[in-house]
Motif scaffolding. Structure first.
Motif, PDB file in Angstrom:
ATOM      1  N   ALA A 141       1.374  -1.072   0.064  1.00  0.00           N
ATOM      2  CA  ALA A 141       0.248  -0.387  -0.138  1.00  0.00           C
ATOM      3  C   ALA A 141       0.791   1.254  -0.092  1.00  0.00           C
ATOM      4  CB  ALA A 141      -1.244  -0.454   1.170  1.00  0.00           C
ATOM      5  N   PHE A 142       1.914   1.438   1.133  1.00  0.00           N
ATOM      6  CA  PHE A 142       3.002   2.263   0.576  1.00  0.00           C
ATOM      7  C   PHE A 142       3.227   2.432  -0.233  1.00  0.00           C
ATOM      8  CE2 PHE A 142       6.950   4.399   0.979  1.00  0.00           C
ATOM      9  CZ  PHE A 142       6.167   5.265   2.379  1.00  0.00           C
ATOM     10  N   LEU A 143       3.849   1.691  -1.342  1.00  0.00           N
ATOM     11  CA  LEU A 143       4.601   1.592  -2.693  1.00  0.00           C
ATOM     12  C   LEU A 143       3.908   2.221  -3.429  1.00  0.00           C
ATOM     13  CD1 LEU A 143       7.055   1.299  -3.915  1.00  0.00           C
ATOM     14  CD2 LEU A 143       6.331  -1.060  -5.013  1.00  0.00           C
ATOM     15  N   ALA A 144       2.454   1.747  -3.370  1.00  0.00           N
ATOM     16  CA  ALA A 144       1.265   2.151  -4.543  1.00  0.00           C
ATOM     17  C   ALA A 144       1.332   3.959  -4.121  1.00  0.00           C
ATOM     18  CB  ALA A 144       0.223   1.347  -4.354  1.00  0.00           C
ATOM     19  N   LEU A 145       1.205   4.203  -3.041  1.00  0.00           N
ATOM     20  CA  LEU A 145       1.133   5.395  -2.535  1.00  0.00           C
ATOM     21  C   LEU A 145       1.677   6.193  -2.860  1.00  0.00           C
ATOM     22  CD1 LEU A 145      -0.779   7.977  -1.427  1.00  0.00           C
ATOM     23  CD2 LEU A 145       0.200   7.044   0.733  1.00  0.00           C
ATOM     24  N   MET A 146       3.730   5.600  -2.407  1.00  0.00           N
ATOM     25  CA  MET A 146       4.568   6.632  -3.791  1.00  0.00           C
ATOM     26  C   MET A 146       4.782   6.683  -4.539  1.00  0.00           C
ATOM     27  SD  MET A 146       8.465   5.818  -2.183  1.00  0.00           S
ATOM     28  CE  MET A 146       8.030   4.526  -3.187  1.00  0.00           C
TER      29      MET A 146
ATOM     30  N   THR B 194       1.899   6.734  -6.597  1.00  0.00           N
ATOM     31  CA  THR B 194       0.853   8.113  -7.364  1.00  0.00           C
ATOM     32  C   THR B 194       1.350   8.577  -7.223  1.00  0.00           C
ATOM     33  OG1 THR B 194      -0.893   5.956  -6.405  1.00  0.00           O
ATOM     34  CG2 THR B 194      -1.568   8.071  -6.586  1.00  0.00           C
ATOM     35  N   VAL B 195       1.389   9.420  -6.231  1.00  0.00           N
ATOM     36  CA  VAL B 195       1.958  10.797  -5.733  1.00  0.00           C
ATOM     37  C   VAL B 195       2.977  11.703  -6.696  1.00  0.00           C
ATOM     38  CG1 VAL B 195       1.169  10.623  -3.638  1.00  0.00           C
ATOM     39  CG2 VAL B 195       3.504  10.512  -3.621  1.00  0.00           C
ATOM     40  N   SER B 196       4.240  10.624  -6.527  1.00  0.00           N
ATOM     41  CA  SER B 196       5.446  10.801  -7.856  1.00  0.00           C
ATOM     42  C   SER B 196       4.413  11.408  -9.145  1.00  0.00           C
ATOM     43  CB  SER B 196       6.135   9.390  -7.478  1.00  0.00           C
ATOM     44  OG  SER B 196       6.492   9.251  -6.519  1.00  0.00           O
ATOM     45  N   LEU B 197       3.747  10.037  -9.048  1.00  0.00           N
ATOM     46  CA  LEU B 197       3.287  10.614 -11.260  1.00  0.00           C
ATOM     47  C   LEU B 197       2.552  11.640 -10.171  1.00  0.00           C
ATOM     48  CD1 LEU B 197       1.732   6.913 -11.973  1.00  0.00           C
ATOM     49  CD2 LEU B 197       4.341   8.437 -12.648  1.00  0.00           C
ATOM     50  N   ALA B 198       1.436  11.960 -10.101  1.00  0.00           N
ATOM     51  CA  ALA B 198       0.870  12.532  -9.717  1.00  0.00           C
ATOM     52  C   ALA B 198       1.694  14.077  -9.881  1.00  0.00           C
ATOM     53  CB  ALA B 198       0.273  13.595  -8.337  1.00  0.00           C
ATOM     54  N   PHE B 199       3.017  14.271  -8.770  1.00  0.00           N
ATOM     55  CA  PHE B 199       3.575  15.595  -8.790  1.00  0.00           C
ATOM     56  C   PHE B 199       4.189  15.469 -10.292  1.00  0.00           C
ATOM     57  CE2 PHE B 199       8.242  17.273  -7.525  1.00  0.00           C
ATOM     58  CZ  PHE B 199       7.122  18.343  -7.252  1.00  0.00           C
ATOM     59  N   ALA B 200       4.650  14.253 -10.954  1.00  0.00           N
ATOM     60  CA  ALA B 200       4.731  14.916 -12.278  1.00  0.00           C
ATOM     61  C   ALA B 200       3.869  15.632 -13.073  1.00  0.00           C
ATOM     62  CB  ALA B 200       5.373  12.987 -12.952  1.00  0.00           C
ATOM     63  N   TRP B 201       2.864  15.310 -12.834  1.00  0.00           N
ATOM     64  CA  TRP B 201       1.878  15.875 -13.997  1.00  0.00           C
ATOM     65  C   TRP B 201       1.887  17.381 -13.610  1.00  0.00           C
ATOM     66  CZ3 TRP B 201      -3.729  16.321 -12.096  1.00  0.00           C
ATOM     67  CH2 TRP B 201      -4.891  16.594 -13.462  1.00  0.00           C
ATOM     68  N   ILE B 202       1.848  17.197 -12.412  1.00  0.00           N
ATOM     69  CA  ILE B 202       1.315  19.356 -12.227  1.00  0.00           C
ATOM     70  C   ILE B 202       3.067  19.404 -12.110  1.00  0.00           C
ATOM     71  CG2 ILE B 202       1.748  21.027  -9.634  1.00  0.00           C
ATOM     72  CD1 ILE B 202       0.120  18.919  -8.419  1.00  0.00           C
ATOM     73  N   LEU B 203       4.455  19.126 -12.461  1.00  0.00           N
ATOM     74  CA  LEU B 203       5.245  20.243 -13.250  1.00  0.00           C
ATOM     75  C   LEU B 203       5.255  19.984 -13.927  1.00  0.00           C
ATOM     76  CD1 LEU B 203       8.012  19.054 -10.648  1.00  0.00           C
ATOM     77  CD2 LEU B 203       6.792  20.941 -10.576  1.00  0.00           C
ATOM     78  N   GLN B 204       4.111  19.402 -15.188  1.00  0.00           N
ATOM     79  CA  GLN B 204       4.761  18.893 -16.876  1.00  0.00           C
ATOM     80  C   GLN B 204       4.428  20.141 -17.630  1.00  0.00           C
ATOM     81  OE1 GLN B 204       1.588  19.100 -19.221  1.00  0.00           O
ATOM     82  NE2 GLN B 204       3.214  18.303 -20.400  1.00  0.00           N
ATOM     83  N   PRO B 205       3.402  21.224 -17.148  1.00  0.00           N
ATOM     84  CA  PRO B 205       3.699  22.398 -18.170  1.00  0.00           C
ATOM     85  C   PRO B 205       4.860  23.444 -18.069  1.00  0.00           C
ATOM     86  CG  PRO B 205       1.433  22.599 -16.280  1.00  0.00           C
ATOM     87  CD  PRO B 205       2.234  21.217 -15.803  1.00  0.00           C
ATOM     88  N   PHE B 206       5.823  22.974 -16.924  1.00  0.00           N
ATOM     89  CA  PHE B 206       6.828  23.787 -16.540  1.00  0.00           C
ATOM     90  C   PHE B 206       8.051  23.099 -17.394  1.00  0.00           C
ATOM     91  CE2 PHE B 206       4.033  26.012 -14.228  1.00  0.00           C
ATOM     92  CZ  PHE B 206       4.349  27.592 -14.906  1.00  0.00           C
ATOM     93  N   PHE B 207       7.736  21.814 -17.852  1.00  0.00           N
ATOM     94  CA  PHE B 207       8.865  21.131 -17.516  1.00  0.00           C
ATOM     95  C   PHE B 207      10.045  20.814 -18.007  1.00  0.00           C
ATOM     96  CE2 PHE B 207      10.742  17.853 -21.182  1.00  0.00           C
ATOM     97  CZ  PHE B 207      11.482  16.714 -20.246  1.00  0.00           C
ATOM     98  N   GLY B 208       9.549  21.983 -19.875  1.00  0.00           N
ATOM     99  CA  GLY B 208      11.060  22.643 -20.164  1.00  0.00           C
ATOM    100  C   GLY B 208      11.794  23.411 -19.227  1.00  0.00           C
ATOM    101  N   ALA B 209      10.658  24.224 -18.080  1.00  0.00           N
ATOM    102  CA  ALA B 209      11.913  24.511 -16.993  1.00  0.00           C
ATOM    103  C   ALA B 209      12.487  24.821 -16.140  1.00  0.00           C
ATOM    104  CB  ALA B 209      10.787  26.429 -16.847  1.00  0.00           C
ATOM    105  N   VAL B 210      11.693  23.266 -15.902  1.00  0.00           N
ATOM    106  CA  VAL B 210      12.360  22.059 -14.312  1.00  0.00           C
ATOM    107  C   VAL B 210      13.421  21.049 -15.384  1.00  0.00           C
ATOM    108  CG1 VAL B 210      11.770  20.183 -12.907  1.00  0.00           C
ATOM    109  CG2 VAL B 210      10.762  22.513 -13.451  1.00  0.00           C
TER     110      VAL B 210
END
Length: 373
Positions: free
Chosen positions: A16-21, A23-39
């Motif tokens: 469960a912890f691995l699945a949560l980790m 999930t939140v990692s993919l969600a964080f990457a999704w949030i950063l996607q609009p600024f992928f080039g800048a990051v």
């Protein structure tokens, strides 16, 4: 009873912890996607200038914030300001070229007609077979293409104007991230290495490979592109070709493609010189392109890119082209990095497997058969 054991088992909690980790990692990457080039470029800039920051830290007794600010100032002076000035000059050159195209001063149809007029009969017949010698039709095609290109340029300029705020935000996100990665990068790097579930030796090898490839690829490719573009631009300026700066930048950009690059620009110009009677200009440009511009790519790139990355030239070429095809301009860094990590991971796997097989063979070899009675 079994169900109660399952719901209270450590294995379920771990999964469960691995699945949560994940999930939140993919969600964080999704949030950063609009600024992928800048990051991405913020991280790349931090990695490239980290040695400068480390040197400043040693001199200023670990004053991390001051060292990071001075390093960021150097980045602005060395990278940002020259690129801004070059962009302004390019806009001016592009506007002048557009005006020459509109006024007819620069007429690619006329240039093409001059080339076709001196071609051998067989080649002329071949072009005629494909309908490429009808100059009125060709003129119409070129005019239409220029019109479409002008509309595309205008739409891009309008889009840039509409998205100017996004560009400014992305630019400052890049510099902001670079500052904090420079200041806190060492601690963050150690934290990430500890978090990766790999053998410490393997972690160190892969992280060192990652950093080496990024530094070698960016510094090597940028230096080669700048050198080839500058050499090509000087040749065009000496030969009196209009828009030498614009062509220099285009050659530099195309030089990011190993073994192909600048020849896509200077070779057609040299051929035009040859077929229109400007023999010495054509011969000189070909000789200069092969012996000087081409030599930079053939000698400097393997030294700056291939030597540090320990990758063969053909793999650098394929990974660069493939990376740019998928990721755009960012791909000239991402492609070689993925290729280098691919080689490093498989090399570690092969080495570990060889060692394991050798350990299995050694005990078996040490067992001697008992002597016969």
């Amino acid at each position: 009873m079994k169900f109660k054991n399952f719901v209270t088992s450590p294995r379920l909690e771990n999964n469960a912890f691995l699945a949560l980790m994940i999930t939140v990692s993919l969600a964080f990457a999704w949030i950063l996607q609009p600024f992928f080039g800048a990051v991405f470029w913020g991280a790349v800039i931090a990695i490239i200038f980290m040695p400068v920051h480390a040197w400043l830290l040693r001199r200023w007794k670990q004053r991390r914030t001051l060292a990071a600010l001075v390093t960021l100032l150097l980045i602005v002076l060395i990278v940002v300001l020259p690129l801004s000035l070059l962009t302004g000059m390019l806009v001016k050159e592009g506007a002048a070229l557009y005006q020459r195209l509109q006024s007819g001063e620069t007429d690619f149809a006329r240039y093409f007609q001059q080339v076709v007029a001196v071609l051998p009969t067989g080649l002329h017949d071949l072009l005629e077979h494909f309908g490429l010698t009808d100059f009125k039709e060709l003129q119409a095609r070129i005019t239409e293409a220029i019109g479409r290109g002008s509309q595309a340029i205008a739409s891009q300029v309008y889009s840039v104007g509409q998205n100017a705020l996004d560009l400014v935000v992305s630019f400052f996100v890049m510099l902001y991230l670079a500052f904090f990665l420079l200041r806190d990068g060492m601690g963050l790097s150690r934290r990430l290495r500890v978090a990766v579930p790999l053998d410490p030796e393997h972690r160190h090898h892969l992280s060192a490979k990652f950093i080496t490839v990024i530094r070698a690829t960016v510094k090597g490719n940028v230096l080669v592109a700048a050198t080839q573009g500058a050499l090509g631009g000087m040749a065009f300026w000496y030969l009196g070709i209009q828009g030498a700066l614009l062509w220099a930048v285009i050659m530099g950009f195309l030089s990011l493609l190993p073994a192909i690059g600048a020849a896509l620009i200077w070779l057609p110009v040299a051929i035009y010189f040859l077929v229109t009677g400007a023999t010495w200009q054509g011969v000189a440009l070909i000789a200069y392109g092969v012996l000087v511009i081409g030599l930079v790519d053939n000698v400097l790139r393997p030294i700056l890119v291939g030597k540090d990355t320990k990758m063969p030239d053909y793999l650098v070429l394929i990974s660069t082209i493939g990376g740019m095809a998928i990721f755009g301009i960012n791909g000239f860094v991402i492609g070689p990095v993925i290729a280098a990590m691919f080689m490093a991971v498989w090399d570690l796997f092969a080495t570990a497997r060889e060692e394991a097989l050798a350990e299995q063979v050694a005990p078996d070899a040490g067992k001697a058969e008992p002597p016969a009675p």
